[in-house]
Design an enzyme around this catalytic site. Sequence first.
Site, mmCIF file in Angstrom:
data_model
loop_
_atom_site.group_PDB
_atom_site.id
_atom_site.type_symbol
_atom_site.label_atom_id
_atom_site.label_comp_id
_atom_site.label_asym_id
_atom_site.label_seq_id
_atom_site.Cartn_x
_atom_site.Cartn_y
_atom_site.Cartn_z
ATOM 1 N N ARG A 211 -9.582 -2.475 -13.970
ATOM 2 C CA ARG A 211 -8.946 -1.248 -14.468
ATOM 3 C C ARG A 211 -9.359 -1.003 -15.923
ATOM 4 O O ARG A 211 -9.588 0.122 -16.345
ATOM 5 C CB ARG A 211 -7.413 -1.358 -14.376
ATOM 6 C CG ARG A 211 -6.885 -1.122 -12.976
ATOM 7 C CD ARG A 211 -5.365 -1.027 -12.958
ATOM 8 N NE ARG A 211 -4.715 -2.325 -12.937
ATOM 9 C CZ ARG A 211 -4.447 -3.036 -11.844
ATOM 10 N NH1 ARG A 211 -4.799 -2.576 -10.662
ATOM 11 N NH2 ARG A 211 -3.845 -4.196 -11.900
ATOM 12 N N ALA A 279 -10.162 9.193 3.857
ATOM 13 C CA ALA A 279 -11.284 9.217 2.916
ATOM 14 C C ALA A 279 -12.620 9.465 3.618
ATOM 15 O O ALA A 279 -13.473 10.189 3.100
ATOM 16 C CB ALA A 279 -11.334 7.906 2.142
ATOM 17 N N CYS A 339 -12.963 -6.184 -0.487
ATOM 18 C CA CYS A 339 -12.060 -7.332 -0.555
ATOM 19 C C CYS A 339 -12.052 -8.073 0.792
ATOM 20 O O CYS A 339 -11.173 -8.866 1.076
ATOM 21 C CB CYS A 339 -10.649 -6.903 -0.954
ATOM 22 S SG CYS A 339 -9.914 -5.741 0.200
HETATM 23 N N1 SAH Z 1 -7.392 0.989 -5.636
HETATM 24 C C1 SAH Z 1 -6.021 0.596 -5.397
HETATM 25 C C2 SAH Z 1 -5.860 -0.286 -4.195
HETATM 26 C C3 SAH Z 1 -6.421 0.293 -2.934
HETATM 27 S S1 SAH Z 1 -5.809 -0.450 -1.491
HETATM 28 C C4 SAH Z 1 -5.493 -0.128 -6.630
HETATM 29 O O1 SAH Z 1 -6.297 -0.649 -7.417
HETATM 30 O O2 SAH Z 1 -4.279 -0.184 -6.798
HETATM 31 C C5 SAH Z 1 -6.423 0.616 -0.297
HETATM 32 C C6 SAH Z 1 -5.691 1.944 -0.190
HETATM 33 O O3 SAH Z 1 -6.388 2.740 0.739
HETATM 34 C C7 SAH Z 1 -4.271 1.852 0.326
HETATM 35 O O4 SAH Z 1 -3.413 2.500 -0.566
HETATM 36 C C8 SAH Z 1 -4.289 2.565 1.678
HETATM 37 O O5 SAH Z 1 -3.104 3.320 1.907
HETATM 38 C C9 SAH Z 1 -5.463 3.486 1.527
HETATM 39 N N2 SAH Z 1 -6.192 3.825 2.756
HETATM 40 C C10 SAH Z 1 -6.424 3.060 3.844
HETATM 41 N N3 SAH Z 1 -7.229 3.684 4.718
HETATM 42 C C11 SAH Z 1 -7.517 4.894 4.167
HETATM 43 C C12 SAH Z 1 -8.314 6.001 4.577
HETATM 44 N N4 SAH Z 1 -8.997 5.978 5.729
HETATM 45 N N5 SAH Z 1 -8.389 7.057 3.752
HETATM 46 C C13 SAH Z 1 -7.726 7.091 2.576
HETATM 47 N N6 SAH Z 1 -6.969 6.073 2.137
HETATM 48 C C14 SAH Z 1 -6.861 4.991 2.917
#
Ligand code: SAH
Length: 395
Positions: A211, A279, A339
Site C-alpha cells: 500500500r 472484474a 496470492c
Molecule cells: N486489494 C484488496 C484485497 C482484495 S481481495 C486489499 O488490499 O484490501 C479480493 C477482492 O476481490 C474481494 O474483495 C472480493 O470480494 C473481490 N472479488 C472476487 N471476485 C471478484 C470478481 N470476479 N470481480 C470483482 N471483484 C471480485
Amino acid sequence: MPSVVLKPGREKSVLRRHPWIFSGALAEVRGIPEDGETVSIYSSQGVWLAKGAYSSSSQIRVRIWSWNPEEEITPHFFKERIKKSVKLRDSFVDLNRLDAVRLVHAESDGMPGLIVDRYRDTLVMQCLSWGIERWRDVLSDALIDITGLNNLYERSDVEVRTLEGLEARTGLVIGENPADLINIAENGIHYLIDVRRGHKTGFYLDQRSNRQIVAQLAAGRDVLDCFSYTGGFALASLYGFANSVLCIESSDEAISLAKQNVSANEMNANNIRWIQGNAFQLLRKMRDQGKYFDMVILDPPKFAATAAQTERAARGYKDINLLGFKLLRPGGILITFSCSGGVSIDLFQKIVAGAALDAGVEARIVQRLSQDWDHPVSLNFPEGSYLKGLVVYIE
Ligand code: SAH
C-alpha cells in the site's frame, strides 16, 4: 504415545524440517491417535524423527510441532512458541506503535494452522488444523497472557477447515466483544476493520508495505484499483495524490465499508468512484470503450488454493493481466498480485510476460513485491511465501 511410520525414503522432507507429512508418505499408524493428538514420527528404519499433530481426514496427515525428542508438547511448549513469535515482531518494530499486526503466521512461526492478528487491543485468531483445535484453550490463554491484552475473538470460518473435517466457528473467546468497526491507522491512513465479518481476520495486513508503494507511485495518475475490497490500495492512491481512482469490486458490503473508509480520512470523495460487478467483464467492457489509466492494480482473490487448480488459475491471471496492460497509457504501471499457493513466482512471472506479449506492450519489472514482514517465511517451508506481486512499467 501413538506413532506413525513413514514409507522408505519419505523421511527426507522431515529431515529437511518441512512441517507437513502427507497421507501417502505413511506406511503405518500405530495405536489409534485422536484428531489433534501428538504422535511420534519414525522412519521406515525405526529412527525417531519428530513429533506432530495427527489429523485423520486431512491429506496433510501430520503437522510437525518439534524435531527435538526432549521437547514435550505441553501448555508450556505453546507459551514459548507464542513468546518467540511475538518477540520476532517486537524486534522489528515497536509494537506499541502499530495498530494492526500479524503476531502468529502459522507454519512459519512453528504453529501449523494458527493465525493471530491484532487490531488495536483486540486479538483475532484463526484455527485451521486439528492440532491447533485441540490446544485452542491453552493457546487462547497464552495469547492473552503474553500480549497483556484482554480481548480475543475467533474467526475460524475458513474453507480449509472443512478439509480437516472441522466445522466453522466464530465468536468471542475471551474478554469483550470487539467494536462493530475498529479504526486502525496505518502509515497515515485510517481503515475501519470489521473483525466479525471482514475477509480473513478483517483486513489484508499482508499488503501493508505494498500500500505504501502504491501511495508513492500514485501522484497525478489515474488509478484503477481492481478487486478493491474495502479500498486498501484505493485509499493509499488518494493519500498519494492520485488524480482519480476507480474501484472495481463485486461485493456491495466491501464497497460500502470502502466508502466509510474514505469518510474516516476526510479525503476528497470527488476523486474516487466505485463500480460494483465482475472484474473480468468490466475490464473487457472498459477496454472496448477505449478507457485508459496510468496505474492499474490487480489484486484478485486466490484462484488456486492447491497445485491441482493451477491451470485454471493461470488462465484467470492471464486474462486479467492482458486486460490490465491494454488499459494502460504509455508510461503506465501495472501492479499485479497473486496470492495463490499453487502458482509459483516463476509461473506468475511467465503468465504476466505472456499477457504483455499478447497485449503488444514492451514491459519491464521495476519491483518485486511480497507479503509484509510480519508474515515471515520459514526457510524450511517455502509454501509460507504465498503473496507475490510485480510492479511492471510499460513504454
Ligand atoms: N486489494 C484488496 C484485497 C482484495 S481481495 C486489499 O488490499 O484490501 C479480493 C477482492 O476481490 C474481494 O474483495 C472480493 O470480494 C473481490 N472479488 C472476487 N471476485 C471478484 C470478481 N470476479 N470481480 C470483482 N471483484 C471480485
